[in-house]
Design a protein around this motif. Structure first.
Motif, PDB file in Angstrom:
ATOM      1  N   GLU A 127      -1.291  26.515   4.260  1.00 21.19           N
ATOM      2  CA  GLU A 127      -2.247  27.056   3.275  1.00 21.19           C
ATOM      3  C   GLU A 127      -1.778  28.321   2.567  1.00 21.19           C
ATOM      4  N   THR A 128      -2.530  28.667   1.537  1.00 23.82           N
ATOM      5  CA  THR A 128      -2.220  29.838   0.696  1.00 23.82           C
ATOM      6  C   THR A 128      -0.823  29.765   0.095  1.00 23.82           C
ATOM      7  N   MET A 129      -0.398  28.559  -0.218  1.00 21.25           N
ATOM      8  CA  MET A 129       0.922  28.380  -0.821  1.00 21.25           C
ATOM      9  C   MET A 129       0.799  28.553  -2.338  1.00 21.25           C
ATOM     10  N   THR A 130       1.663  29.394  -2.896  1.00 18.59           N
ATOM     11  CA  THR A 130       1.618  29.635  -4.343  1.00 18.59           C
ATOM     12  C   THR A 130       2.778  28.971  -5.065  1.00 18.59           C
ATOM     13  N   ASP A 131       3.655  28.335  -4.301  1.00 15.23           N
ATOM     14  CA  ASP A 131       4.777  27.618  -4.894  1.00 15.23           C
ATOM     15  C   ASP A 131       4.777  26.210  -4.307  1.00 15.23           C
ATOM     16  N   LEU A 132       4.611  25.217  -5.179  1.00 17.29           N
ATOM     17  CA  LEU A 132       4.575  23.824  -4.717  1.00 17.29           C
ATOM     18  C   LEU A 132       5.839  23.469  -3.929  1.00 17.29           C
TER      19      LEU A 132
ATOM     20  N   SER B  53       3.010  12.983  14.723  1.00 20.07           N
ATOM     21  CA  SER B  53       1.768  12.251  14.976  1.00 20.07           C
ATOM     22  C   SER B  53       0.514  13.030  14.570  1.00 20.07           C
ATOM     23  N   LEU B  54       0.681  14.283  14.129  1.00 16.83           N
ATOM     24  CA  LEU B  54      -0.503  15.081  13.809  1.00 16.83           C
ATOM     25  C   LEU B  54      -0.802  15.079  12.310  1.00 16.83           C
ATOM     26  N   PRO B  55      -2.097  15.044  11.953  1.00 17.70           N
ATOM     27  CA  PRO B  55      -2.449  15.133  10.527  1.00 17.70           C
ATOM     28  C   PRO B  55      -2.036  16.490   9.964  1.00 17.70           C
ATOM     29  N   VAL B  56      -1.669  16.503   8.690  1.00 17.06           N
ATOM     30  CA  VAL B  56      -1.277  17.752   8.028  1.00 17.06           C
ATOM     31  C   VAL B  56      -2.107  17.941   6.760  1.00 17.06           C
ATOM     32  N   LEU B  57      -2.827  19.050   6.701  1.00 13.12           N
ATOM     33  CA  LEU B  57      -3.571  19.435   5.502  1.00 13.12           C
ATOM     34  C   LEU B  57      -2.710  20.432   4.732  1.00 13.12           C
ATOM     35  N   VAL B  58      -2.750  20.364   3.407  1.00 11.15           N
ATOM     36  CA  VAL B  58      -2.006  21.350   2.620  1.00 11.15           C
ATOM     37  C   VAL B  58      -2.888  21.922   1.506  1.00 11.15           C
ATOM     38  N   SER B  59      -3.060  23.238   1.504  1.00  7.92           N
ATOM     39  CA  SER B  59      -3.834  23.908   0.456  1.00  7.92           C
ATOM     40  C   SER B  59      -2.931  24.839  -0.344  1.00  7.92           C
ATOM     41  N   LEU B  60      -3.049  24.734  -1.653  1.00 13.24           N
ATOM     42  CA  LEU B  60      -2.338  25.660  -2.534  1.00 13.24           C
ATOM     43  C   LEU B  60      -3.332  26.713  -3.017  1.00 13.24           C
TER      44      LEU B  60
ATOM     45  N   GLY C  99      -6.499  25.824 -17.522  1.00 18.19           N
ATOM     46  CA  GLY C  99      -6.831  25.123 -16.287  1.00 18.19           C
ATOM     47  C   GLY C  99      -6.377  25.889 -15.064  1.00 18.19           C
ATOM     48  N   PHE C 100      -6.257  25.178 -13.958  1.00 12.47           N
ATOM     49  CA  PHE C 100      -5.879  25.829 -12.697  1.00 12.47           C
ATOM     50  C   PHE C 100      -4.373  25.684 -12.462  1.00 12.47           C
ATOM     51  N   PHE C 101      -3.732  26.832 -12.213  1.00  7.06           N
ATOM     52  CA  PHE C 101      -2.290  26.859 -11.963  1.00  7.06           C
ATOM     53  C   PHE C 101      -2.003  27.808 -10.804  1.00  7.06           C
ATOM     54  N   THR C 102      -0.921  27.545 -10.059  1.00  9.16           N
ATOM     55  CA  THR C 102      -0.447  28.545  -9.107  1.00  9.16           C
ATOM     56  C   THR C 102       0.254  29.636  -9.912  1.00  9.16           C
ATOM     57  N   ILE C 103       0.561  30.766  -9.278  1.00 10.66           N
ATOM     58  CA  ILE C 103       1.250  31.815 -10.024  1.00 10.66           C
ATOM     59  C   ILE C 103       2.649  31.366 -10.453  1.00 10.66           C
ATOM     60  N   MET C 104       3.173  30.340  -9.803  1.00  7.48           N
ATOM     61  CA  MET C 104       4.478  29.832 -10.216  1.00  7.48           C
ATOM     62  C   MET C 104       4.350  28.831 -11.360  1.00  7.48           C
ATOM     63  N   GLY C 105       3.111  28.511 -11.738  1.00  7.16           N
ATOM     64  CA  GLY C 105       2.897  27.608 -12.857  1.00  7.16           C
ATOM     65  C   GLY C 105       2.698  26.159 -12.472  1.00  7.16           C
ATOM     66  N   ASN C 106       2.489  25.877 -11.194  1.00 13.98           N
ATOM     67  CA  ASN C 106       2.232  24.490 -10.780  1.00 13.98           C
ATOM     68  C   ASN C 106       0.786  24.125 -11.145  1.00 13.98           C
ATOM     69  N   PRO C 107       0.594  23.102 -11.970  1.00 20.48           N
ATOM     70  CA  PRO C 107      -0.774  22.718 -12.357  1.00 20.48           C
ATOM     71  C   PRO C 107      -1.484  21.936 -11.245  1.00 20.48           C
ATOM     72  N   LEU C 108      -2.808  22.001 -11.260  1.00 19.09           N
ATOM     73  CA  LEU C 108      -3.620  21.456 -10.157  1.00 19.09           C
ATOM     74  C   LEU C 108      -3.348  19.982  -9.835  1.00 19.09           C
ATOM     75  N   ALA C 109      -3.709  19.097 -10.763  1.00 21.09           N
ATOM     76  CA  ALA C 109      -3.708  17.669 -10.425  1.00 21.09           C
ATOM     77  C   ALA C 109      -2.314  17.150 -10.034  1.00 21.09           C
ATOM     78  N   PRO C 110      -1.280  17.418 -10.825  1.00 19.04           N
ATOM     79  CA  PRO C 110       0.050  16.916 -10.418  1.00 19.04           C
ATOM     80  C   PRO C 110       0.520  17.489  -9.076  1.00 19.04           C
TER      81      PRO C 110
ATOM     82  N   ALA D 263      -7.353  23.509  -1.915  1.00 20.51           N
ATOM     83  CA  ALA D 263      -7.099  24.859  -2.419  1.00 20.51           C
ATOM     84  C   ALA D 263      -7.805  25.878  -1.546  1.00 20.51           C
ATOM     85  N   ASN D 264      -7.187  27.050  -1.420  1.00 18.49           N
ATOM     86  CA  ASN D 264      -7.858  28.154  -0.733  1.00 18.49           C
ATOM     87  C   ASN D 264      -7.458  29.471  -1.375  1.00 18.49           C
ATOM     88  N   CYS D 265      -8.276  30.463  -1.122  1.00 18.09           N
ATOM     89  CA  CYS D 265      -8.019  31.855  -1.522  1.00 18.09           C
ATOM     90  C   CYS D 265      -8.125  32.083  -3.041  1.00 18.09           C
ATOM     91  N   THR D 266      -8.150  33.361  -3.387  1.00 18.59           N
ATOM     92  CA  THR D 266      -8.147  33.870  -4.766  1.00 18.59           C
ATOM     93  C   THR D 266      -9.402  33.521  -5.567  1.00 18.59           C
TER      94      THR D 266
END
Lengths: 296, 213
Positions: A145-150, A166-173, A181-192, A207-210
């Motif tokens: 989580e809290t990843m700002t670079d895809l 074998s464990l599930p993995v959740l990923v939040s940017l 629209g919504f972008f990370t600070i590195m410019g990664n757009p939300l949907a893609p 998504a989390n934070c900010t």
């Protein structure tokens, strides 16, 4: 399939916890110090924070391992204590009696060139090491989580999946709301970005934070149409404000809960909070969620 | 020519920015105009594009790198021609516990371009280190960046420590960073700049009151 994976498959609503760092700061963690240091030095306070969330209604809590990768630990003078911190933190989270314990994997704090001097090989090594130690400690799932670079998120995802197949993995940017629209600070757009994570094998994305809960509601609408995998959304308790020389996130628990209940009703399976949210926010949200989870 | 310089920065083309700067120096051109109308105009445009959501960190940093490449050529030439008329000395850094480097580096670059002598202490800088470097340097300004709400209080600690340095002319404190506000600065008795470009004007205002002899 473990019971958390089963829950994801059934698309049941899962209530997560809120901010841990800000809660520990309220208990005296000095500004600028690593929350992970308390896993070693003040385990009772960390355990109590988890318990407070469980008492408030959290189904799952995040172990205090956000900054417990080798690169970040080195900055806090804990370089050689990766195993001790990660295993200890999972144990403290488990002690809380939470239904599920999420192993928390945060960013290295470095950036790739041209922004910084980060090195993906070193990142991968750090994430693999943390992933293996965490997997051995027996969490129910991972949350990157809290990843700002895809790119970093995908590197962490690959390493964690290798460490714990074998464990599930959740990923939040972490996104910012821009005019376009919504972008990370590195410019990664939300949907893609969310689609790339799902294609990379993430069992849930989000998504989390900010962002505030109001912005996250807009983000959740877009995210829900972007991907079919389960979603996880954890906003901050409003925008930061300052009072008496300290910093607060001032959103009232009820206002947070009302918006997050709407987020859940959009078909977001996992809801919780980030910076500034505390057990009051989780308790208020718990009251507004359907009692037995959302039907499929 | 100024348009080309501006573009080199906007496109983050450091090699081109350097070549253009070298051209101005060898051709005996107006160095300050090249900075102000060319390269600095470019970095302002980069800042605008960033606020618009068109540019993100990589573009921002590449723009700053191009600016830096040009300044590396122009500054020594400026010193030679004008025997260096420094506007003042600045020590700058991101406060302890905070690894965010980009905004601070941009401010350092712009201050340097704006005629200040800048010592960049990097990120994760302790209160003591700020004070020690400021004292040794005879700094007019301590500029601090905090990008996290959890590290903002370190700016207050610096503000409180400055009067205790025992200097007849203690440095002024300039604060910035996303979570900071004018009211925060006012409360801790510091100056505040809302972005990197404003920081130069604010710094000029701070030293303008009592310029170093």
């Amino acid at each position: 399939m473990n019971s958390f994976a089963e829950r994801l498959r059934r698309r049941e609503t899962t209530l997560l916890d809120g901010g841990l760092g800000s809660l520990l700061i309220a208990r005296g963690l000095v500004a600028g110090a690593a929350p992970e240091s308390w896993v070693v030095s003040r385990p009772d306070d960390v355990r109590r924070a988890h318990r407070d969330y469980v008492a408030a209604g959290s189904d799952a809590v995040h172990a205090a391992t956000f900054g417990a990768n080798a690169i970040r630990l080195a900055r806090g003078g804990l370089a050689d204590r990766c195993e001790e911190v990660n295993a200890g933190a999972v144990r403290l989270a488990r002690d809380s009696g939470a239904l599920f314990v999420l192993a928390d994997v945060g960013p290295t704090g470095e950036y790739l060139p041209p922004v910084g001097t980060g090195d993906r090989k070193a990142w991968r090594k750090a994430f693999l090491e943390q992933g293996k130690v965490l997997a051995a400690a027996g969490p129910d799932a991972f949350h990157i989580e809290t990843m700002t670079d895809l790119t970093e998120a995908l590197d962490a995802l690959e390493a964690v999946k290798e460490s714990a197949p074998s464990l599930p993995v959740l990923v939040s940017l972490t996104f910012e709301r821009k005019k376009r629209g919504f972008f990370t600070i590195m410019g990664n757009p939300l949907a893609p970005s969310l689609r790339a994570l799902a294609e990379g094998g993430a069992d849930a994305v989000g998504a989390n934070c900010t962002l505030t809960s109001a912005d996250m509601r807009r983000l959740a609408e877009e995210a829900r149409t972007a991907v079919d995998v389960p979603l996880v959304i954890q906003p901050n308790a409003g925008a930061p404000v300052r009072r008496d020389g300290a910093v607060f996130y001032a959103q009232e628990p009820e206002a947070f809960a009302e918006e997050m209940a709407l987020v859940a009703s959009l078909g977001v399976e996992m809801v919780g909070g980030c910076c500034g949210t505390d057990p009051r926010h989780i308790r208020a949200l718990k009251r507004l969620l359907p009692p037995k989870g959302k039907p499929t | 020519m100024y348009t080309e310089m501006r573009e080199a920065v906007v496109l983050g083309d450091a090699a081109r920015a350097r070549r253009l700067a070298e051209g101005v120096v060898s051709g005996g051109g107006d160095l300050l105009a090249a900075i102000e109308k060319g390269f600095a105009a470019g970095i302002r445009k980069v800042g605008d594009l960033w606020e618009e959501g068109e540019y993100f960190l990589p573009e921002l940093v590449q723009g700053a790198e191009a600016m830096k490449a040009a300044m590396a050529v122009l500054q020594p030439a400026l010193r030679e021609r004008h025997a260096e008329t420094s506007k003042g000395r600045v020590v700058i850094g991101t406060v302890q516990g905070d690894l965010h480097d980009i905004g601070k580096t941009l401010v350092a670059t712009l201050l340097s371009a704006g005629g200040f002598e800048v010592e960049d202490l990097g990120s994760d800088v302790s209160v003591d280190r700020f004070l020690e470097r400021a004292k040794e340097n005879g700094a007019d300004i301590i500029a601090t960046s905090a990008l996290l709400t959890t590290t903002m209080p370190v700016q207050k600690a610096i503000a409180e420590a400055i009067p205790k340095m025992g200097l007849s002319r203690p440095p002024r404190l300039l604060v910035g960073g996303a979570p900071t506000t004018s009211s925060w600065a006012k409360e801790i008795g510091a100056a505040w700049a809302e972005n990197a470009l404003r920081a130069v004007a604010v710094a000029e205002g701070l030293v303008g009151a009592g310029r170093r002899p």
